[in-house]
Design a protein around this motif. Structure first.
Motif, short mmCIF file in Angstrom:
data_model
loop_
_atom_site.label_atom_id
_atom_site.label_comp_id
_atom_site.label_asym_id
_atom_site.label_seq_id
_atom_site.Cartn_x
_atom_site.Cartn_y
_atom_site.Cartn_z
N ASN A 1 10.70 -85.67 7.59
CA ASN A 1 11.92 -84.94 7.25
C ASN A 1 11.93 -84.55 5.77
O ASN A 1 12.36 -83.45 5.42
CB ASN A 1 13.17 -85.75 7.61
N ALA A 2 11.44 -85.42 4.90
CA ALA A 2 11.36 -85.09 3.48
C ALA A 2 10.34 -83.97 3.24
O ALA A 2 10.61 -83.04 2.47
CB ALA A 2 10.98 -86.33 2.67
N ALA A 3 9.21 -84.04 3.90
CA ALA A 3 8.20 -82.98 3.76
C ALA A 3 8.74 -81.65 4.27
O ALA A 3 8.58 -80.61 3.62
CB ALA A 3 6.92 -83.37 4.51
N PHE A 4 9.41 -81.67 5.42
CA PHE A 4 9.99 -80.46 5.98
C PHE A 4 11.04 -79.88 5.03
O PHE A 4 11.08 -78.67 4.80
CB PHE A 4 10.61 -80.74 7.36
N ALA A 5 11.89 -80.73 4.45
CA ALA A 5 12.91 -80.26 3.50
C ALA A 5 12.26 -79.62 2.28
O ALA A 5 12.72 -78.57 1.81
CB ALA A 5 13.83 -81.41 3.09
N ASP A 6 11.18 -80.22 1.78
CA ASP A 6 10.48 -79.64 0.63
C ASP A 6 9.83 -78.31 1.00
O ASP A 6 9.86 -77.35 0.21
CB ASP A 6 9.41 -80.61 0.11
#
Length: 159
Positions: free
Chosen positions: A28-33
């Protein structure tokens, strides 16, 4: 992960580990970035989220890229996204600690088209990377969907 690396996909334990909290948080953090880079039109960051391989594939609404070099050239030639991109129905599913799928829908203020986005993420030595992506637009009255039965009928093993 390098081109030619074997990926073991038939691991029953991976299915027993769906949505492990730590893997889910990482993806989820990678997708948000990635999404922020897309909205900011940060081409280097966008490309950096894709697997640096000639095997990476991206299908767009009216385009397609096979390999990171095609992806890099195509992305550099694209204008920024319209302002106000909104995501909805974001679904992230992780399998074990190294494989994930993220899907969502998106639209723009005042727009009439709803887009759909699917990404397959794999964790390799460089961290989480998109190995396959697909962007499409939802069918409209002018472009009705193909029936599911017609779409998958060729897969039937009944003879």
């Amino acid at each position: 992960m390098e081109a030619g690396d074997a990926v073991e996909v038939n691991r029953p334990e991976a299915l027993a580990e769906v949505n492990r909290p730590e893997a889910l948080a990482e993806v989820n953090a990678a997708f948000a970035d990635y999404e922020q880079a897309l909205v900011d039109n940060d081409v280097a960051a966008i490309i950096g989220w894709f697997w640096s391989s000639e095997q990476v594939v991206r299908f767009g609404v009216a385009d397609h890229q096979y390999g990171i070099d095609e992806q890099r050239r195509w992305r550099a030639a694209q204008p920024p996204l319209p302002p106000g991109r909104r995501l909805s129905d974001v679904v992230t599913t992780t399998f074990g600690t190294d494989f994930a799928v993220v899907t969502c829908r998106f639209d723009y203020p005042g727009g009439t088209v709803v887009g759909r986005q699917s990404q397959t993420w794999v964790r390799g030595p460089a961290g989480w990377r998109i190995v396959s992506a697909h962007v499409s637009e939802a069918a409209s009255a002018a472009n009705p969907p193909v029936s599911r039965a017609a779409t998958i009928s060729h897969l039937s093993t009944d003879k």
